[in-house]
Design a protein around this motif. Structure first.
Motif, PDB file in Angstrom:
ATOM      1  N   MET A  36       0.822  -1.209   0.000  1.00  9.37           N
ATOM      2  CA  MET A  36       0.000   0.000   0.000  1.00  9.37           C
ATOM      3  C   MET A  36       0.857   1.260   0.000  1.00  9.37           C
ATOM      4  O   MET A  36       0.509   2.259  -0.620  1.00  9.37           O
ATOM      5  N   GLY A  37       1.968   1.202   0.702  1.00 11.88           N
ATOM      6  CA  GLY A  37       2.837   2.369   0.792  1.00 11.88           C
ATOM      7  C   GLY A  37       2.255   3.441   1.702  1.00 11.88           C
ATOM      8  O   GLY A  37       1.163   3.298   2.263  1.00 11.88           O
ATOM      9  N   VAL A  38       2.996   4.535   1.830  1.00  9.87           N
ATOM     10  CA  VAL A  38       2.592   5.621   2.717  1.00  9.87           C
ATOM     11  C   VAL A  38       1.258   6.212   2.288  1.00  9.87           C
ATOM     12  O   VAL A  38       0.367   6.459   3.110  1.00  9.87           O
ATOM     13  N   ARG A  39       1.078   6.433   1.002  1.00 10.21           N
ATOM     14  CA  ARG A  39      -0.160   7.050   0.508  1.00 10.21           C
ATOM     15  C   ARG A  39      -1.369   6.156   0.772  1.00 10.21           C
ATOM     16  O   ARG A  39      -2.437   6.646   1.179  1.00 10.21           O
ATOM     17  N   GLY A  40      -1.205   4.860   0.538  1.00 11.72           N
ATOM     18  CA  GLY A  40      -2.308   3.941   0.752  1.00 11.72           C
ATOM     19  C   GLY A  40      -2.718   3.853   2.213  1.00 11.72           C
ATOM     20  O   GLY A  40      -3.913   3.850   2.537  1.00 11.72           O
ATOM     21  N   VAL A  41      -1.747   3.806   3.097  1.00 10.84           N
ATOM     22  CA  VAL A  41      -2.040   3.746   4.529  1.00 10.84           C
ATOM     23  C   VAL A  41      -2.722   5.025   4.979  1.00 10.84           C
ATOM     24  O   VAL A  41      -3.682   5.011   5.754  1.00 10.84           O
ATOM     25  N   ALA A  42      -2.227   6.167   4.466  1.00 10.57           N
ATOM     26  CA  ALA A  42      -2.832   7.456   4.823  1.00 10.57           C
ATOM     27  C   ALA A  42      -4.284   7.520   4.347  1.00 10.57           C
ATOM     28  O   ALA A  42      -5.174   7.971   5.086  1.00 10.57           O
ATOM     29  N   LYS A  43      -4.531   7.054   3.142  1.00  5.36           N
ATOM     30  CA  LYS A  43      -5.890   7.078   2.599  1.00  5.36           C
ATOM     31  C   LYS A  43      -6.833   6.213   3.417  1.00  5.36           C
ATOM     32  O   LYS A  43      -7.976   6.635   3.718  1.00  5.36           O
ATOM     33  N   GLU A  44      -6.397   5.011   3.782  1.00  8.80           N
ATOM     34  CA  GLU A  44      -7.245   4.102   4.555  1.00  8.80           C
ATOM     35  C   GLU A  44      -7.569   4.642   5.939  1.00  8.80           C
ATOM     36  O   GLU A  44      -8.571   4.271   6.546  1.00  8.80           O
ATOM     37  N   ASN A  45      -6.709   5.525   6.447  1.00 11.54           N
ATOM     38  CA  ASN A  45      -6.908   6.075   7.791  1.00 11.54           C
ATOM     39  C   ASN A  45      -7.407   7.515   7.770  1.00 11.54           C
ATOM     40  O   ASN A  45      -7.423   8.182   8.818  1.00 11.54           O
ATOM     41  N   PHE A  46      -7.789   7.996   6.561  1.00 18.28           N
ATOM     42  CA  PHE A  46      -8.350   9.340   6.406  1.00 18.28           C
ATOM     43  C   PHE A  46      -7.432  10.404   7.020  1.00 18.28           C
ATOM     44  O   PHE A  46      -7.859  11.300   7.746  1.00 18.28           O
ATOM     45  N   THR A  47      -6.139  10.273   6.717  1.00 20.77           N
ATOM     46  CA  THR A  47      -5.164  11.235   7.227  1.00 20.77           C
ATOM     47  C   THR A  47      -4.169  11.546   6.121  1.00 20.77           C
ATOM     48  O   THR A  47      -4.332  11.109   4.980  1.00 20.77           O
ATOM     49  N   SER A  48      -3.150  12.294   6.423  1.00 22.38           N
ATOM     50  CA  SER A  48      -2.172  12.720   5.422  1.00 22.38           C
ATOM     51  C   SER A  48      -0.898  11.882   5.504  1.00 22.38           C
ATOM     52  O   SER A  48      -0.618  11.225   6.514  1.00 22.38           O
ATOM     53  N   THR A  49      -0.108  11.942   4.432  1.00 18.27           N
ATOM     54  CA  THR A  49       1.175  11.226   4.427  1.00 18.27           C
ATOM     55  C   THR A  49       2.126  11.822   5.463  1.00 18.27           C
ATOM     56  O   THR A  49       2.972  11.102   6.009  1.00 18.27           O
ATOM     57  N   SER A  50       1.992  13.122   5.741  1.00 17.15           N
ATOM     58  CA  SER A  50       2.869  13.743   6.739  1.00 17.15           C
ATOM     59  C   SER A  50       2.624  13.150   8.128  1.00 17.15           C
ATOM     60  O   SER A  50       3.553  13.057   8.942  1.00 17.15           O
ATOM     61  N   THR A  51       1.386  12.722   8.401  1.00 20.04           N
ATOM     62  CA  THR A  51       1.086  12.072   9.675  1.00 20.04           C
ATOM     63  C   THR A  51       1.857  10.756   9.794  1.00 20.04           C
ATOM     64  O   THR A  51       2.410  10.438  10.853  1.00 20.04           O
ATOM     65  N   ILE A  52       1.898   9.998   8.699  1.00 20.82           N
ATOM     66  CA  ILE A  52       2.612   8.723   8.701  1.00 20.82           C
ATOM     67  C   ILE A  52       4.101   8.955   8.947  1.00 20.82           C
ATOM     68  O   ILE A  52       4.726   8.264   9.760  1.00 20.82           O
ATOM     69  N   MET A  53       4.677   9.936   8.259  1.00 17.20           N
ATOM     70  CA  MET A  53       6.105  10.195   8.392  1.00 17.20           C
ATOM     71  C   MET A  53       6.440  10.751   9.776  1.00 17.20           C
ATOM     72  O   MET A  53       7.497  10.452  10.338  1.00 17.20           O
ATOM     73  N   ARG A  54       5.527  11.531  10.329  1.00 21.09           N
ATOM     74  CA  ARG A  54       5.750  12.046  11.688  1.00 21.09           C
ATOM     75  C   ARG A  54       5.724  10.894  12.694  1.00 21.09           C
ATOM     76  O   ARG A  54       6.504  10.875  13.650  1.00 21.09           O
ATOM     77  N   LEU A  55       4.856   9.923  12.462  1.00 22.99           N
ATOM     78  CA  LEU A  55       4.778   8.740  13.304  1.00 22.99           C
ATOM     79  C   LEU A  55       6.099   7.976  13.278  1.00 22.99           C
ATOM     80  O   LEU A  55       6.605   7.554  14.327  1.00 22.99           O
TER      81      LEU A  55
END
Length: 263
Positions: A36-55
């Motif tokens: 899924m990658g960063v974009r896919g995970v962000a989309k499934e969680n209704f958030t942004s890619t920056s949230t994933i990278m901050r995590l």
């Protein structure tokens, strides 16, 4: 019922609710998130890619890929199939103790016990880990080795006020991340006390600090409440018996050497 406990991963990381939800999603979808990658995970969680990278940064990882491969050993099989998984059943028939622990370490532990003399062995553990800790304490006591056993219910004074007589600290921590255990290993090292740890097989803070580390395979690393079937604690006790066996061998060797006095 949710058995994935994130506290050992997130403790002290100050994650937001959204970041915690994303982490939980990643752990429960390990088979898919890499594709899924960063974009896919962000989309499934209704958030942004920056949230994933901050995590990833808050958890101390170099990026999303690094986070995936660092979390992968912690997840193992899905919890709902662990009890019926053939690999788990086979773990009762094949022992992995020597896969993670060398004979030299087992021998070294026996020698450390032999050299305790008039000092004390201090044993410390909390929660379920206190069960094998109490077992090893009794094994050492019947061998005539003086011990003090302590757990999370005791004051830190029980530990600190016995440092002078302490020759060896033995700690048991399944995750290797329990802060109380980490603190005692640090204090022991600062005071010149040898330290021995029993933890799971993944690198962790406790076995990084310990002078001698014994690693035991943990098939459900995120089951922090110990709700699922797991051979970790039985194997800790099996390893303890192996250590005691080696200690008796050392005793016999020393006695034979003492009896033999060449002219």
């Amino acid at each position: 019922m949710d058995i994935v406990d994130l506290r050992k991963i997130t403790e002290g990381k100050n994650l937001t609710e959204t970041e915690t939800d994303v982490l939980r999603y990643i752990i429960t979808h390990m088979d898919d998130v890499l594709k899924m990658g960063v974009r896919g995970v962000a989309k499934e969680n209704f958030t942004s890619t920056s949230t994933i990278m901050r995590l990833t940064r808050k958890l101390g990882f170099d990026g999303f890929i690094d986070m995936y491969y660092r979390l992968l050993p912690l997840t193992g099989e899905k919890a709902e199939t662990a009890a019926t998984n053939l690999e788990f059943i086979n773990s009762f028939c094949s022992n992995s103790l020597l896969q993670y622990n060398s004979y030299d370490d087992i021998r070294g532990f026996a020698r450390k016990l032999r050299g305790i003399g008039d000092g004390y062995v201090f044993l410390y553990a909390t929660g379920f880990s206190a069960i094998p800790m109490e077992y090893l304490t009794k094994k050492l006591l019947v061998l005539g080795i003086r011990c003090i056993a302590s757990n999370g219910m005791d004051s830190i004074g029980v530990f600190e006020n016995n440092l002078r007589q302490m020759k060896l600290l033995i700690v048991i921590s399944r995750s290797g991340e329990t802060q109380w255990v980490v603190n005692r290993v640090k204090i022991a090292r600062e005071n010149g006390v040898d330290t021995v740890s029993f933890t799971n097989e993944v690198d962790n803070r406790v076995n990084t600090l310990a002078d001698m580390k014994f690693r035991i395979e943990d098939s459900n690393k995120l089951d922090d409440r110990n709700m699922m079937a797991n051979t970790f604690f039985p194997n800790v006790m099996m390893l303890m018996e192996l250590l005691i066996y080696e200690y008796h061998k050392v005793l016999l060797e020393d006695e034979a050497e003492t009896c033999y006095q060449p002219e």
